[in-house]
Structure formats: C-alpha cells, structure tokens
Design a protein around this motif. Structure first.
Motif, PDB file in Angstrom:
ATOM      1  N   THR A 113       0.811  -1.125   0.020  1.00  0.00           N
ATOM      2  CA  THR A 113       0.294   0.071   0.039  1.00  0.00           C
ATOM      3  C   THR A 113       0.881   1.338   0.154  1.00  0.00           C
ATOM      4  OG1 THR A 113      -0.149   0.011   2.576  1.00  0.00           O
ATOM      5  CG2 THR A 113      -1.826  -1.111   1.349  1.00  0.00           C
ATOM      6  N   ARG A 114       2.023   0.991   0.549  1.00  0.00           N
ATOM      7  CA  ARG A 114       2.874   2.376   0.718  1.00  0.00           C
ATOM      8  C   ARG A 114       3.203   2.986  -0.841  1.00  0.00           C
ATOM      9  NH1 ARG A 114       0.870   0.997   4.543  1.00  0.00           N
ATOM     10  NH2 ARG A 114       1.740   1.364   6.900  1.00  0.00           N
ATOM     11  N   HIS A 115       3.338   4.131  -1.006  1.00  0.00           N
ATOM     12  CA  HIS A 115       3.644   4.910  -2.256  1.00  0.00           C
ATOM     13  C   HIS A 115       5.104   4.593  -2.677  1.00  0.00           C
ATOM     14  CE1 HIS A 115       4.611   8.255  -5.107  1.00  0.00           C
ATOM     15  NE2 HIS A 115       3.350   8.307  -5.280  1.00  0.00           N
ATOM     16  N   ALA A 116       6.023   4.824  -1.541  1.00  0.00           N
ATOM     17  CA  ALA A 116       7.496   4.481  -2.122  1.00  0.00           C
ATOM     18  C   ALA A 116       7.641   3.028  -2.588  1.00  0.00           C
ATOM     19  CB  ALA A 116       8.299   4.807  -0.972  1.00  0.00           C
ATOM     20  N   ASP A 117       7.012   2.075  -1.832  1.00  0.00           N
ATOM     21  CA  ASP A 117       7.188   0.720  -1.999  1.00  0.00           C
ATOM     22  C   ASP A 117       6.524   0.300  -3.396  1.00  0.00           C
ATOM     23  OD1 ASP A 117       8.269   0.325   0.324  1.00  0.00           O
ATOM     24  OD2 ASP A 117       6.633  -0.210   1.279  1.00  0.00           O
ATOM     25  N   GLN A 118       5.464   0.932  -3.723  1.00  0.00           N
ATOM     26  CA  GLN A 118       4.793   0.647  -5.093  1.00  0.00           C
ATOM     27  C   GLN A 118       5.843   1.107  -6.145  1.00  0.00           C
ATOM     28  OE1 GLN A 118       0.632   1.775  -5.697  1.00  0.00           O
ATOM     29  NE2 GLN A 118       0.289   0.625  -3.639  1.00  0.00           N
ATOM     30  N   ARG A 119       6.493   2.465  -5.968  1.00  0.00           N
ATOM     31  CA  ARG A 119       7.278   3.040  -7.067  1.00  0.00           C
ATOM     32  C   ARG A 119       8.491   1.893  -7.193  1.00  0.00           C
ATOM     33  NH1 ARG A 119       7.174   8.636  -9.259  1.00  0.00           N
ATOM     34  NH2 ARG A 119       4.806   8.553  -9.307  1.00  0.00           N
ATOM     35  N   ALA A 120       8.939   1.718  -6.431  1.00  0.00           N
ATOM     36  CA  ALA A 120      10.222   0.739  -6.427  1.00  0.00           C
ATOM     37  C   ALA A 120       9.730  -0.775  -7.110  1.00  0.00           C
ATOM     38  CB  ALA A 120      10.728   0.424  -4.977  1.00  0.00           C
ATOM     39  N   LEU A 121       8.619  -1.414  -6.379  1.00  0.00           N
ATOM     40  CA  LEU A 121       8.472  -2.723  -6.972  1.00  0.00           C
ATOM     41  C   LEU A 121       7.704  -2.761  -8.535  1.00  0.00           C
ATOM     42  CD1 LEU A 121       7.225  -4.232  -3.639  1.00  0.00           C
ATOM     43  CD2 LEU A 121       9.081  -4.712  -4.785  1.00  0.00           C
ATOM     44  N   LEU A 122       6.748  -1.722  -8.772  1.00  0.00           N
ATOM     45  CA  LEU A 122       6.308  -1.625 -10.193  1.00  0.00           C
ATOM     46  C   LEU A 122       7.335  -1.510 -11.258  1.00  0.00           C
ATOM     47  CD1 LEU A 122       2.987   0.102  -9.358  1.00  0.00           C
ATOM     48  CD2 LEU A 122       3.078  -2.268  -9.772  1.00  0.00           C
ATOM     49  N   ASN A 123       8.549  -0.995 -11.036  1.00  0.00           N
ATOM     50  CA  ASN A 123       9.608  -0.992 -11.938  1.00  0.00           C
ATOM     51  C   ASN A 123      10.544  -2.181 -11.761  1.00  0.00           C
ATOM     52  OD1 ASN A 123       9.399   1.191 -13.945  1.00  0.00           O
ATOM     53  ND2 ASN A 123      10.004   2.552 -12.249  1.00  0.00           N
ATOM     54  N   ASP A 124      10.286  -3.245 -10.936  1.00  0.00           N
ATOM     55  CA  ASP A 124      11.154  -4.200 -10.728  1.00  0.00           C
ATOM     56  C   ASP A 124      10.752  -5.352 -11.601  1.00  0.00           C
ATOM     57  OD1 ASP A 124      12.703  -6.349  -9.485  1.00  0.00           O
ATOM     58  OD2 ASP A 124      12.661  -5.400  -7.508  1.00  0.00           O
ATOM     59  N   PRO A 125      11.925  -5.677 -12.442  1.00  0.00           N
ATOM     60  CA  PRO A 125      11.790  -6.847 -13.448  1.00  0.00           C
ATOM     61  C   PRO A 125      11.515  -8.268 -12.695  1.00  0.00           C
ATOM     62  CG  PRO A 125      14.187  -6.313 -13.218  1.00  0.00           C
ATOM     63  CD  PRO A 125      13.250  -5.077 -12.511  1.00  0.00           C
ATOM     64  N   ARG A 126      11.817  -8.261 -11.382  1.00  0.00           N
ATOM     65  CA  ARG A 126      11.620  -9.463 -10.626  1.00  0.00           C
ATOM     66  C   ARG A 126      10.038  -9.684 -10.392  1.00  0.00           C
ATOM     67  NH1 ARG A 126      15.408  -8.636  -5.528  1.00  0.00           N
ATOM     68  NH2 ARG A 126      14.442  -6.569  -5.858  1.00  0.00           N
ATOM     69  N   LEU A 127       9.294  -8.804 -10.812  1.00  0.00           N
ATOM     70  CA  LEU A 127       7.895  -9.039 -10.694  1.00  0.00           C
ATOM     71  C   LEU A 127       7.157  -9.141 -11.846  1.00  0.00           C
ATOM     72  CD1 LEU A 127       6.583  -6.594  -7.906  1.00  0.00           C
ATOM     73  CD2 LEU A 127       6.616  -9.071  -7.624  1.00  0.00           C
ATOM     74  N   SER A 128       6.496 -10.151 -12.428  1.00  0.00           N
ATOM     75  CA  SER A 128       5.765 -10.203 -13.784  1.00  0.00           C
ATOM     76  C   SER A 128       4.362 -10.193 -13.707  1.00  0.00           C
ATOM     77  CB  SER A 128       6.074 -11.702 -14.066  1.00  0.00           C
ATOM     78  OG  SER A 128       5.390 -12.106 -15.267  1.00  0.00           O
ATOM     79  N   ILE A 129       3.813  -9.552 -14.880  1.00  0.00           N
ATOM     80  CA  ILE A 129       2.464  -9.459 -14.923  1.00  0.00           C
ATOM     81  C   ILE A 129       1.771 -10.653 -15.775  1.00  0.00           C
ATOM     82  CG2 ILE A 129       2.614  -8.271 -17.303  1.00  0.00           C
ATOM     83  CD1 ILE A 129       0.447  -6.194 -16.015  1.00  0.00           C
ATOM     84  N   ASP A 130       2.520 -11.418 -15.962  1.00  0.00           N
ATOM     85  CA  ASP A 130       1.986 -12.942 -16.873  1.00  0.00           C
ATOM     86  C   ASP A 130       1.199 -13.573 -16.214  1.00  0.00           C
ATOM     87  OD1 ASP A 130       1.736 -14.845 -18.554  1.00  0.00           O
ATOM     88  OD2 ASP A 130       3.849 -15.512 -18.453  1.00  0.00           O
ATOM     89  N   HIS A 156      -0.515   7.443  -8.095  1.00  0.00           N
ATOM     90  CA  HIS A 156      -0.694   6.002  -9.017  1.00  0.00           C
ATOM     91  C   HIS A 156      -2.062   5.733  -9.387  1.00  0.00           C
ATOM     92  CE1 HIS A 156       3.237   4.768  -6.661  1.00  0.00           C
ATOM     93  NE2 HIS A 156       3.504   5.792  -7.480  1.00  0.00           N
ATOM     94  N   ALA A 157      -2.583   6.776  -9.919  1.00  0.00           N
ATOM     95  CA  ALA A 157      -4.109   6.396 -10.386  1.00  0.00           C
ATOM     96  C   ALA A 157      -3.925   5.695 -11.649  1.00  0.00           C
ATOM     97  CB  ALA A 157      -4.855   7.409 -10.518  1.00  0.00           C
ATOM     98  N   PHE A 158      -2.837   5.792 -12.355  1.00  0.00           N
ATOM     99  CA  PHE A 158      -2.774   5.361 -13.532  1.00  0.00           C
ATOM    100  C   PHE A 158      -1.741   3.937 -13.473  1.00  0.00           C
ATOM    101  CE2 PHE A 158      -3.857   9.391 -15.365  1.00  0.00           C
ATOM    102  CZ  PHE A 158      -5.014   9.202 -15.886  1.00  0.00           C
ATOM    103  N   GLY A 159      -1.451   3.741 -12.168  1.00  0.00           N
ATOM    104  CA  GLY A 159      -0.281   2.777 -12.211  1.00  0.00           C
ATOM    105  C   GLY A 159       0.919   3.331 -12.058  1.00  0.00           C
TER     106      GLY A 159
END
Length: 399
Positions: free
Chosen positions: A44-61, A339-342
């Motif tokens: 839920t935290r803004h800074a954590d989302q910024r870091a992880l939504l750019n992290d290639p270790r997370l997949s949207i597949d 982050h309304a648009f992700g």
C-alpha cells in the motif's frame, strides 16, 4: 491470530472516496485473502509501489501458476487470452505497446482537444434544453469518453449500448465465468468483423493501424482484436467514472468547486486539479496484480518466487508520507506523482487521453452550469462497486 482480511475491502459509506479503513490499517507489507482463498502479498505504501512496479523480478504474466487473478472469470479465461500489453513482460510487452502507442501520445491526443470540447459543449446544450432533474452519468459522463474512444478506435458510436453492456459484464466481479466468457466472445466477434472491414477499407483510426500491422505480420488477428477490446473497455469505463465521480466530489466540496470554477480559464490550474481528483478518487479499486519470479526482500521479509502480489493504488494515493492530509481534497496540491494510472512500464496506455478529457470536462461543465447541484441527498447517490473501477450508477442533478 486473525487471518488475512478479504480483498477488495468495502469502503466506508460515510467516506466513499477514500480507501477502505482496513486498507489504511495494513502494515507496509501484509497479506490479503482473495476470491480463490489464496493470500498474496499486499503493498500500500507509495514508495514501495514505485520501487516494485519497476522491478523486473515481478511479472504481469497472468498465465503463471499462482498469479493472483482479479476475478474467477479472469482466471478461467487467462489461459485462452492472447499476449497483450496487459499480460506480458518486456521485451514482448515493449513490442506490443509499440503497435498501439502512437494514437495515445501526448501530441496526438492534444490535437483531439478541440473535438472533445465540441462534443462536451453539444452534450451540455442538450442537457440544458432537457428536463430537470437529469442523470449526469447518462447525459455527460458516459457519452463524452465513448464518443471519443469510438472515434479513435474506429467503432461506430451507434453500437455503444451493445459494447458498454458487454464490456461491463466482461469485467464485473459479480459476473459468472460463463457469462463473462460469452460477453468477451461477443465483443471479440464484433471487433473482429470491424477489423476485417478496416483491413479492406482503411481509415484514420487504431483498428486500421492494427489491421495494417496484421497484414505485415507484426501482429496476429487475435492480438489486434483483443487489444481493440481492451482499448474500448478502458477508454470509456474509467473516464466516464471520473467525470461523474469528480462532479460528485466537487459538489460535496463546494469551496473546491468554486475555486475550480473561478480558475477554469487557467489551463495550468485545471491540469493540477485533474491530478488531485485522480489521486483523491483512485477509481481502480481492485488493485493491480503481479507475481514474483525471483525472491525479493522488502521490510525485512522475503517475497518468494511464485508469490502473488497485489498493489492497492488508493493506499499509495492516500499515503500520508507522500500526501499530507490525504483525506482532504485540495485542488492546489501537487499530486502528479499519484498512482491512479499505475506506475512503471505498464502505466495506463490512455492516460494522456484521460487527462485531456477530464481537463475539458472539469473546466467547462461547472463554468457553463454554475448552479449545478445534486437533486438528491449525497447519501442517496448510488455507487457502482462491482467492477475493476468503481463509479456511479447514476448522478441525479439539477440547476
């Protein structure tokens, strides 16, 4: 010890625009339980989302085992959905996004501003000439983005009742898998026929551009059809919700409404007001989903490869570390980092279009109808919470 709370969580009826209290009570890294009983990580935290939504270790597949699907219907359809910008990682995502990116670039979207203004002014003329009270959802909220996205995509506006109903059934949390699959199939057949027509008779629209790429072997027919459906759904559902919800929020905050009306001829102020309303409302209320493909350390805990992760966008947009007094609607707030648009490579494709539509709507509607008011008490306005994005079933107004 109590189990993980169920997600999505219900908003507080007295504060319908804010995240559910349970979202705000969550630790920086917690777990929630979703419809299939699984318990993905919850960020839920803004800074954590910024870091992880750019992290290639997370997949949207979404075809990976353990992916935290949003609905039972989506999980059932996932194995059969072609590769899209919404379910692929780079470099495949990069290739697919390039095929549809051009019409949504800022310069191309800005060229549409005069046409969007004409559409809105015409709809307001019709509203003012009609009976009172009126439903702002049906008279303004839905028609504006639907007229715009059908023009961009190349779909006849006359078919809007069909695709609005089909798209709503396809993404609703309350739709059973068979009905969702049937609605998606009907929408696909409709767009498939339009694509074939555009391949034979190209025009200046997205379906024609994708048709040319299909002919050139750069896209498959199925990719183009599914991409067209995603653009059509996202292009009218979310902006329609924002126009109506934004109006309700402003009518509920008359001081901010007066401020916007007084500055409606200042493009910079209006643009900033749109960003704050996007933050304040955060209409995507079901989270965005990822799955870890490598171990990730966060706050002293390990997110293991194969774990699902849910990002609650409203949680980040109400993070007091990023936005002091987040419950207060403040149109002078600098909120562009919302982050309304992700966030990251999968940010909303149509965000530039949404911004222009909202800038035109919010700068025009309250200036042209300065006496606009709710026709029912605020507590009686019916919310629609069953979709990926929340909105209003209707917004009775008078003037």
């Amino acid at each position: 010890m109590p189990g993980a709370p169920y997600y999505p969580m219900q908003r507080e009826a007295r504060c319908p625009f804010a995240p559910a209290p349970a979202v705000r009570d969550m630790p920086p890294l917690g777990r929630v339980r979703i419809w299939d009983g699984s318990e993905p990580w919850f960020i839920t935290r803004h800074a954590d989302q910024r870091a992880l939504l750019n992290d290639p270790r997370l997949s949207i597949d979404e075809k990976r085992p353990g992916y935290p699907h949003m609905t039972r219907s989506r999980a059932a359809m996932a194995p059969h959905i072609p590769e899209l910008i919404t379910n692929t990682d780079p470099p495949q995502h990069t290739r697919l996004r390039r095929t549809v990116n051009a019409p949504f670039l800022v310069k191309r979207v800005e060229l549409l501003r005069p046409r969007i203004q004409e559409i809105l002014d015409s709809l307001i003329d019709d509203l003012l000439a009609g009976p009172k009270p009126a439903d702002l959802v049906q008279t303004i909220g839905l028609p504006v983005p639907t007229l715009v996205i059908t023009r961009i995509l190349g779909a006849p506006y006359e078919d809007h009742e069909f695709f609005q109903a089909a798209s709503h059934r396809a993404i609703s949390h309350d739709t059973d898998p068979e009905d969702a699959a049937r609605s998606s199939r009907e929408l696909g057949e409709y767009l498939g026929a339009l694509l074939v027509k555009r391949m034979a008779e190209p025009a200046d629209d997205v379906l024609s551009e994708m048709g040319a790429r299909v002919k050139a072997g750069e896209m498959t027919h199925a990719e183009a059809v599914t991409m067209g459906a995603a653009i059509l759904i996202a292009g009218h559902e979310t902006s329609a919700s924002m126009i109506s919800l934004g109006t309700l929020a402003l009518l509920h905050n008359p001081g901010q409404l007066a401020l916007l009306r007084d500055n409606s001829d200042d493009p910079k102020f209006v643009a900033g007001a749109v960003e704050e309303l996007l933050r304040y409302l955060t209409i995507v209320h079901s989270g965005i989903r990822r799955i870890a493909i490598e171990d990730i350390e966060l706050h002293g805990t390990t997110i293991r490869a194969g774990d699902g992760v849910v990002f609650d966008l409203a949680g980040a947009n109400y993070d007091p570390a990023e936005y002091p007094e987040p419950d207060r609607l403040d149109l002078t707030r600098r909120a562009r980092s919302h982050h309304a648009f992700g966030f990251g490579p999968h940010q909303c494709l149509g965000q530039s279009l949404a911004r222009v539509e909202l800038q035109v709507a919010y700068s025009t509607l309250y200036r042209r109808i300065p006496t606009l008011a709710l026709a029912v008490p605020f507590e009686e306005v019916p919310f629609a919470m069953d979709g990926v994005a929340y909105g209003l079933k209707s917004l009775p107004v008078t003037w």
